[in-house]
Design a protein around this motif. Sequence first.
Motif, short mmCIF file in Angstrom:
data_model
loop_
_atom_site.label_atom_id
_atom_site.label_comp_id
_atom_site.label_asym_id
_atom_site.label_seq_id
_atom_site.Cartn_x
_atom_site.Cartn_y
_atom_site.Cartn_z
N GLU A 53 0.98 -1.26 -0.03
CA GLU A 53 0.01 0.10 -0.11
C GLU A 53 0.98 1.12 -0.06
OE1 GLU A 53 -2.89 0.00 3.19
OE2 GLU A 53 -4.07 1.69 2.28
N ARG A 105 2.94 2.82 -5.81
CA ARG A 105 3.51 3.87 -6.40
C ARG A 105 4.73 3.79 -7.22
NH1 ARG A 105 1.25 9.43 -5.64
NH2 ARG A 105 2.13 10.57 -7.47
N VAL A 162 -4.76 -5.39 -5.60
CA VAL A 162 -5.26 -3.96 -6.12
C VAL A 162 -4.60 -3.08 -5.87
CG1 VAL A 162 -7.11 -2.50 -5.25
CG2 VAL A 162 -7.46 -5.01 -4.97
N HIS A 163 -3.81 -2.81 -4.96
CA HIS A 163 -2.54 -1.53 -4.69
C HIS A 163 -1.95 -1.48 -6.26
CE1 HIS A 163 -3.93 -1.42 -0.79
NE2 HIS A 163 -3.18 -2.33 -0.63
N THR A 199 -4.22 -0.63 -9.29
CA THR A 199 -4.76 0.89 -9.21
C THR A 199 -3.84 1.56 -9.67
OG1 THR A 199 -5.90 0.20 -7.27
CG2 THR A 199 -5.59 2.49 -7.67
N GLU A 200 -2.38 1.50 -9.15
CA GLU A 200 -1.27 2.42 -9.60
C GLU A 200 -0.76 2.19 -11.22
OE1 GLU A 200 0.76 4.81 -8.74
OE2 GLU A 200 -0.69 4.88 -7.08
N ARG A 254 -3.26 4.06 -12.93
CA ARG A 254 -3.04 5.56 -12.92
C ARG A 254 -2.01 5.91 -13.62
NH1 ARG A 254 -0.93 9.29 -9.92
NH2 ARG A 254 0.67 7.80 -9.09
N ALA A 299 -14.15 -4.03 -10.41
CA ALA A 299 -13.43 -2.98 -9.97
C ALA A 299 -12.47 -2.21 -11.21
CB ALA A 299 -12.52 -3.22 -8.94
N PHE A 300 -12.12 -3.07 -12.11
CA PHE A 300 -11.15 -2.58 -12.92
C PHE A 300 -11.62 -2.69 -14.49
CE2 PHE A 300 -8.64 -3.49 -9.18
CZ PHE A 300 -7.96 -2.19 -9.14
#
Length: 395
Positions: free
Chosen positions: A139, A143, A166-167, A170-171, A174, A201-202
């Motif tokens: 988490e 990034r 998920v982390h 998500t990155e 992004r 979710a994605f």
Amino acid sequence: MPSKSRIPARLRGIHLYPIFAGEPNWIQCERSIIPEEANGSIPVRFSFIVPQAMTQENTPTIFAAEKRAHWRALEPEIWSIQGADLDAVPTQSILTTLWDQPRWLEAYHLYDQRGSELFEQICGLPEYYLTRTENAILETHARDIIARAPVRCIVELGAGYSKKTVHLLTEQLRQRGSSIFAPIDVSAAGLRASRAAVRSAFPEIQFHGLHARYEEGFSAIDKNLPTLFVFLGSTIGNFNHSDFPRFFRTLSAAMGPGDFLLLGADRVKDVKVLEDAYNDSRGVTAEFILNVFDHINRLLHGNFARANMRYYSRYNPEWQRIEMYAVARARQDIRFADIDAAFQWQKDEKILVEISRKFDPLRLQEQLRFFDLGAVEHFTDPREWFSVLLFKKES
Ligand code: AVJ
């Protein structure tokens, strides 16, 4: 259907085999010409031999060209190897290791339906710090991890979809806008759950679940596709001293130059902390370990009696590993009804059901250099209990 006018007279009555250029692994589609069409002569038979790949729909581009023909859609977005029998091996493995001295079992037998549920429970236990700690590391650093690994595809070995994944996803979205996510798992149920979660979710992520063993799965990935391989949860802790080098040799060989590996590894630490994590006060770990015998009884029609065994675990400092055993409370004659096999499980004799190795991250980096995996970055938690290591394949 070929027209009769195009069949030269000298070929009538014999087999024609038009062969299309392609790969091995043929299938044969026969087409017989009906008698009238064959102009009264002996019917001509056309046998079309086509490569299997030509019969498949949209095998995804994540597969290397030479591997594509072997994969088929099991269901939408879930792929498996044609003819692979994921159930064939357990029996052989169980019988081999139970007859070894001392007796032991390979860890993957732990994950039947009940075992997978129990493992989920373990991850939430107060004593089991691994999952929480690794999740916190990811988490905090997702990034940075994604920034350092400029890839188009994330391949996750095992555990199809979790908070940790998920982390990363998500990155990835992004920073890169789109991506492919390809979990490899021997559990079709796990892949389905993963597919459902990713779709909702994605929706921008292309999902390709690979229903296969790790090594079959990652070896099929196209080396030209920039990929981050993710292997979390300290699952490498289960590998013994022959599994470990074999796994990394095969993985490294399957990676293209510039591909990345993200590896989660539990660290050597205070013995009490380690031992408590594998001997929880609620007895969930004991249940998880002994459940393997119910699974074996079902697979092989055996007669292991749960009342006759207890759980025992300890940290072995020389081998830097937790050892998890089933111990016989009394002698028991173990029989497998379907096959002509039996042995005596002696009172107090231990069967090593699982090992969980603990690592020194610097030593691990040094070790993976040998497999052409160069250390890029090391992420850890404030207590330095768990490490997430990023490696880059160096050709
Ligand atoms: C899934 C192999 C990482 O070794 O910590 C947890 C399995 N066994 N409690 C671990 C496990 C008992 C776990 N791994």
